[in-house]
Design a protein around this motif. Structure first.
Motif, PDB file in Angstrom:
ATOM      1  N   LEU A 233       0.850  -1.186   0.000  1.00  0.00           N
ATOM      2  CA  LEU A 233       0.000   0.000   0.000  1.00  0.00           C
ATOM      3  C   LEU A 233       0.887   1.238   0.000  1.00  0.00           C
ATOM      4  N   VAL A 235       1.179   5.022   0.564  1.00  0.00           N
ATOM      5  CA  VAL A 235       0.455   6.038   1.323  1.00  0.00           C
ATOM      6  C   VAL A 235       1.289   7.312   1.321  1.00  0.00           C
ATOM      7  N   ASP A 298      -9.296   4.107  -1.506  1.00  0.00           N
ATOM      8  CA  ASP A 298     -10.250   4.524  -0.470  1.00  0.00           C
ATOM      9  C   ASP A 298     -11.671   4.649  -1.017  1.00  0.00           C
ATOM     10  N   ALA A 345      -5.168   7.016   4.239  1.00  0.00           N
ATOM     11  CA  ALA A 345      -5.035   5.699   4.863  1.00  0.00           C
ATOM     12  C   ALA A 345      -5.814   5.601   6.167  1.00  0.00           C
ATOM     13  N   LEU A 348      -9.269   3.809   5.824  1.00  0.00           N
ATOM     14  CA  LEU A 348      -9.347   2.453   5.283  1.00  0.00           C
ATOM     15  C   LEU A 348      -9.755   1.455   6.359  1.00  0.00           C
ATOM     16  N   LYS A 350      -9.722  -1.740   8.708  1.00  0.00           N
ATOM     17  CA  LYS A 350      -8.616  -2.425   9.380  1.00  0.00           C
ATOM     18  C   LYS A 350      -8.356  -3.805   8.782  1.00  0.00           C
ATOM     19  N   MET A 353      -6.017  -3.527   5.940  1.00  0.00           N
ATOM     20  CA  MET A 353      -4.658  -3.086   6.254  1.00  0.00           C
ATOM     21  C   MET A 353      -3.822  -4.174   6.914  1.00  0.00           C
ATOM     22  N   ARG A 354      -4.422  -5.283   7.301  1.00  0.00           N
ATOM     23  CA  ARG A 354      -3.675  -6.258   8.083  1.00  0.00           C
ATOM     24  C   ARG A 354      -2.653  -6.993   7.224  1.00  0.00           C
ATOM     25  N   PHE A 358      -2.261  -6.482   2.737  1.00  0.00           N
ATOM     26  CA  PHE A 358      -1.214  -5.523   2.397  1.00  0.00           C
ATOM     27  C   PHE A 358      -0.078  -5.732   3.397  1.00  0.00           C
ATOM     28  N   GLN A 361       3.282  -1.418   3.986  1.00  0.00           N
ATOM     29  CA  GLN A 361       2.733  -0.079   3.836  1.00  0.00           C
ATOM     30  C   GLN A 361       3.908   0.867   3.599  1.00  0.00           C
TER      31      GLN A 361
END
Length: 662
Positions: A233, A235, A298, A345, A348, A350, A353-354, A358, A361
């Motif tokens: 990801l 960011v 997003d 970010a 987004l 959770k 994002m784990r 991804f 980051q």
């Protein structure tokens, strides 16, 4: 001859619409020929018809009962007369039937028939009178079928539009509306961007270069038991080069690269987003190893359940659920890597994002002074610049600029140089471009009274004086009272780059910000609305000191800041009304202390403040050298210059905002 060969026009491409056009033209031509409209037939009247009957010129009258029209045929003797010379000429086009010489439109059939009968009896004529009905089967058929053809054509057009495609193919039919809109890049034709075209971003480039290396040589990593990361990801703030990095990956990876935006999954039909996610990953798995790049993720990756107050089925959540399943579900394929980019970010989900979805980051930050120099080198390649152009100087003049901002500076400088009829872009053009982008367009025709101009000059001189005299305030580099955009004056500072900020540093900055209003109070004993942006800035700083950073002794070591963003959806403050009152009092106390401090500094240096303001009124733009002549060398400069990179910031400007508007 060579010139003639080069200028030969290209042959038009064949289109199926030509066939339709020829058919329509043929039908219309047939109708016109069959009706005899191209023949030498003339329209006559009832009185002329009676005269023709008396003269014995008419051999036959054909009455069309369903159209109230009569066709008149002359005798051979009558055609030889001069009066019928016009209708005696033969038609140039062939006809399918006998062509009448005259056509007559009549009203009532009985009256018309009685007039002809009476004329025949009076003149003892043997004129033949016949009755008939005229039918146009082809025309009636076309008129009957035309509405259905139009409805069918409109339906096909709407279906193609809704499916996102033009003609035939995967996207041209309604049944393929759930197909992915991702564009498959070919490294040989579609993109030429490589990592050499990405200046700066050293850490981010290392991360994505390793991902490309994973795809090229997977055995190097899997032989040790490692697994290829499933996603990365990107960011960072807007304009820092997240999409450019993805383009470089597409150019370097030498594997199929699917690119699309997060909004491409969103559609007016329920279930289309999830269907497109499934189709996208199916295509990527068929061509694995492959890379999928989702820009602005997003749009579909926003945290679930926060905004769904109605309890209805959310299409965006279904799309996100399908994306989560495809990235790390029960039967996913590890040979597909997902790259995504966003500058939000914090919103987004959770689960997205784990680790396992991804795994990495990558933060793409604003470039520092060294990276800005490299970015200038990239964007100055197509621009004709003067030989004396100093890139280090340009990098120092653009602190806080993103890669997109620097590209805009280079383009704006080239436009300014072209506007001035220059052959090359020089240093001053870049400085003007920075002023244009940061401060806005210079308004030379703005009407400012001498009294207002004097107030603006002392306001900006107050900022400069206080910032020069305080240790932790950023020293001023340039001051101008030339109107730009919505501002009447502006000041450029040179603050040091800090990773942590102490209370005395924040107080010095607040004091320098209030120096403009303090100068108006010291010199004129009056204040104006010109300090609006200054007050807004110091109020935010004071509130942050008290409620966010815990730098106030009265409130204590407390913070009411929620980094998770959950407080944005709350309906109550995280503190009592009594605490809110104390917070307001401490904020006001903090600001008033720094305002009084700024007045004391200006009172002690009033003569230098007046000298600086008068020079500003004279020149309209002054620099650091002018301040050194008036105030002398700044005692904090040696310590300041050793702390780190030089950065120029723009001070809060004196805005022309009336009390009525605020």
């Amino acid at each position: 001859m060579a010139k003639e060969n080069n200028t030969n026009p290209k042959k038009p491409k064949f289109s199926s619409w030509w066939i339709y056009g020829l058919i329509i033209v043929g039908i219309l031509g047939f109708q016109l020929l069959n009706s005899g409209n191209f023949a030498s037939t003339k329209t006559t009247t009832t009185s002329e018809l009676q005269e023709f009957l008396r003269n014995g010129d008419i051999s036959k009258i054909l009455i069309i009962t369903n159209t109230n029209q009569a066709k008149v045929f002359l005798t051979d003797e009558a055609l030889a007369k001069d009066v019928h010379k016009d209708v005696a000429e033969k038609s140039l086009l062939p006809s399918t039937g006998t062509i009448p010489q005259y056509i007559l439109d009549f009203g009532d059939l009985q009256n018309f028939e009685k007039q002809i009968t009476d004329s025949k009896k009076e003149n003892n004529l043997d004129t033949v009178v016949e009755f008939d009905k005229e039918s146009n089967y082809l025309g009636d058929f076309l008129i009957g079928i035309l509405p259905f053809v139009l409805i069918f054509g409109i339906w096909i057009y709407l279906m193609r539009r809704m499916s996102g495609g033009g003609g035939g193919g995967a996207g041209g039919q309604i049944f393929n509306i759930g197909k992915s809109k991702a564009k498959l890049f070919d490294e040989k034709t579609d993109t030429r961007t490589s990592f050499k075209d990405v200046a700066g971003l050293e850490g981010a480039k290392e991360e994505v270069e390793e991902i490309v290396e994973f795809l090229k040589h997977p055995d190097k990593y899997t032989s040790l038991g490692g697994k290829i990361p499933k996603g990365a990801l990107l960011v960072g703030p807007p304009g820092t080069g997240k999409t450019l990095l993805a383009k470089a990956v597409a150019g370097e990876a030498k594997v199929p690269f699917f690119s699309l935006s997060g909004s491409d999954f969103v559609e007016m039909f329920v279930g289309v987003g999830a269907s497109r996610v499934r189709d996208l990953f199916k295509q990527a798995k068929d061509k694995s190893p492959a890379i999928i790049f989702i820009d602005e993720i997003d749009a579909i990756g926003r945290a679930r359940g926060k905004n769904n107050f109605t309890g209805s089925n959310d299409e965006r959540e279904n799309t996100l659920n399908q994306l989560l399943t495809e990235m790390d579900g029960f039967g996913t394929n590890t040979n597909v890597i997902v790259l995504a980019a966003t500058n939000r970010a914090d919103v987004l989900d959770k689960a997205l994002m784990r680790a396992g979805r991804f795994d990495r980051q990558i933060y793409v930050d604003l470039p520092d002074i060294r990276e800005r120099k490299e970015i200038f080198e990239v964007h100055l390649r197509p621009i004709k610049t003067a030989e004396t152009l100093d890139l280090d100087f340009l990098a120092r003049q653009t602190p806080g600029f993103s890669g997109a901002d620097i590209a805009n500076v280079c383009n704006e400088a080239a436009l300014i140089a072209a506007r001035k009829e220059k052959k090359a872009v020089n240093k001053q053009d870049f400085l003007d471009a920075v002023d244009r982008i940061v401060g806005g367009l210079e308004k030379k025709n703005k009407i400012i009274t001498p009294g207002e101009k004097k107030t603006i000059a002392y306001h900006e001189a107050g900022h400069a004086t206080v910032s020069w005299m305080l240790e932790h305030a950023a020293p001023l580099v340039k001051v101008t009272i030339v109107p730009r955009g919505q501002s009447l004056g502006a000041a450029w500072y040179l603050p040091e780059e800090r990773l942590i900020v102490r209370p005395e540093q924040m107080k010095d900055e607040m004091c320098a910000t209030l120096g403009g209003r303090a100068a108006e109070k010291v010199i004129f004993d009056k204040i104006s609305t010109g300090a609006l942006s200054d007050l807004e800035k110091v109020t935010k700083q004071a509130r942050a000191m008290v409620t966010v950073y815990g730098l106030n002794e009265e409130i204590g070591n407390l913070t009411y800041y929620d980094s998770s963003g959950q407080s944005d959806y709350g309906f109550s403050k995280p503190y009592s009304e009594d605490t809110a009152q104390r917070i307001d009092e401490e904020i006001s106390k903090l600001i008033e202390e720094q305002y009084a401090r700024a007045i004391d500094v200006l009172q002690a240096n009033k003569d230098k403040l007046i000298t600086l303001a008068e020079r500003l009124l004279e020149k309209e733009v002054i620099f650091k050298e002018d301040l050194e002549k008036i105030f002398g060398k700044r005692p904090f400069d040696s310590q300041f210059e050793a702390n780190g990179e030089e950065i120029i910031d723009v001070a809060d400007t004196t805005e022309e905002i009336s009390e009525e508007n605020k």
